[in-house]
Design a protein around this motif. Structure first.
Motif, short mmCIF file in Angstrom:
data_model
loop_
_atom_site.label_atom_id
_atom_site.label_comp_id
_atom_site.label_asym_id
_atom_site.label_seq_id
_atom_site.Cartn_x
_atom_site.Cartn_y
_atom_site.Cartn_z
N ALA A 92 2.17 3.19 10.42
CA ALA A 92 1.66 4.57 10.09
C ALA A 92 2.83 5.60 9.43
CB ALA A 92 0.97 5.11 11.17
N GLU A 93 3.79 5.34 10.48
CA GLU A 93 5.08 6.16 10.12
C GLU A 93 5.64 5.85 8.80
OE1 GLU A 93 7.59 5.14 13.38
OE2 GLU A 93 6.27 6.52 15.00
N LYS A 94 5.74 4.79 8.37
CA LYS A 94 6.14 4.05 7.02
C LYS A 94 5.18 5.09 5.88
CE LYS A 94 8.48 -0.22 7.08
NZ LYS A 94 8.20 -1.84 6.76
N SER A 95 3.95 4.82 6.22
CA SER A 95 3.01 5.48 5.25
C SER A 95 3.34 6.82 5.16
CB SER A 95 1.55 5.23 5.61
OG SER A 95 1.48 3.92 5.88
N VAL A 96 3.74 7.60 6.17
CA VAL A 96 3.78 8.90 6.26
C VAL A 96 5.00 9.22 5.18
CG1 VAL A 96 4.51 11.15 7.48
CG2 VAL A 96 2.74 9.65 7.97
N LYS A 97 6.19 8.44 5.33
CA LYS A 97 7.42 8.67 4.63
C LYS A 97 7.32 8.50 3.12
CE LYS A 97 10.37 7.36 8.71
NZ LYS A 97 11.49 6.54 9.22
N GLU A 98 6.25 7.48 2.85
CA GLU A 98 6.36 7.04 1.30
C GLU A 98 5.24 7.69 0.80
OE1 GLU A 98 5.92 2.78 2.10
OE2 GLU A 98 7.90 2.62 2.81
N GLU A 107 -3.81 1.30 3.31
CA GLU A 107 -2.39 1.42 2.97
C GLU A 107 -1.45 1.32 4.22
OE1 GLU A 107 -3.10 4.87 -0.35
OE2 GLU A 107 -3.05 5.34 1.38
N VAL A 108 -2.17 1.37 5.20
CA VAL A 108 -1.21 1.31 6.50
C VAL A 108 -1.34 -0.49 6.86
CG1 VAL A 108 -1.52 1.81 9.07
CG2 VAL A 108 -2.01 3.59 7.59
#
Length: 222
Positions: A92-98, A107-108
């Protein structure tokens, strides 16, 4: 443009929620398949708070009321149920960054890379290492024992003599099985035989050296 994307996003989320609502009518006998832990549920709750903070307007459009949001959480819990809370949160944190726009569950899900979370090589990098490692395989300095065991489970001869398009999926499956075992706390180590101790040579005392020299001279007749 952003308005158009938000509308598409809302339609996509609505479509997913309709599917979730339909799936919720699953017969009672199949309910166990969708059981998630308390920790996983808490991770899903934290993800939604993360998204609410980072995509405030988009979030409110996608989840305008509590019922809609709860339906979405049930969908996310079911689709992400095979991953640990740590993997889910990191994805989830990766998704927010990208992403500039509110991520959906797929996507998550695409970012739930266990190997990355555990600090291990990706499945393909592990496959390449397994194929290139010289024999004897067990004595090679592996990046991680899981790479060796996935190769052994896949069969070394098969990996060496089968095209990548057929060999890699087999290796990937075995590697991911091992990653999940590691993720669940299992320790995987190579049982490498200990090397034999080197012969220790203790020098003779000076008197004993002289005596052996005298004995050798007598034996040679000098």
């Amino acid at each position: 443009m952003e308005h158009q994307h938000s509308k598409q996003l809302l339609n996509r989320v609505t479509q997913q929620l309709k599917q979730a609502s339909s799936d919720s009518k699953t017969p009672a006998g199949n309910q166990a398949a969708f059981e998630v832990t308390i920790e996983q549920k808490e991770a899903i709750n934290q993800i939604f708070e993360l998204f609410r903070f980072n995509y405030h307007n988009q979030f409110l459009k996608a989840f305008p009321d509590l019922n809609t949001m709860n339906m979405a959480k049930r969908l996310w819990s079911r689709l992400l149920g095979e991953y640990s809370p740590e993997v889910i949160m990191r994805a989830a944190e990766k998704s927010v960054k990208e992403s500039t726009f509110l991520p959906n569950v797929h996507e998550v899900l695409a970012r739930c890379d266990i190997a990355d979370t555990l600090g291990l090589p990706t499945a393909y990098a592990a496959y390449v290492e397994a194929c290139r490692a010289p024999s004897p395989k067990k004595e090679f300095n592996w990046s991680h024992p899981a790479i060796y065991f996935a190769g052994r489970a896949s069969d070394w001869f098969f990996l060496a003599n089968t095209p990548e398009e057929h060999a890699f999926p087999v290796y990937q499956r075995n590697y991911e099985i091992l990653l999940k075992r590691i993720q669940n706390g299992e320790e995987i180590e190579l049982d490498i035989p200990k090397a034999l101790p080197q012969e220790v040579i203790i020098p003779l005392a000076r008197e004993e050296q002289q005596q052996r020299l005298q004995d050798l001279k007598k034996l040679l007749g000098n």
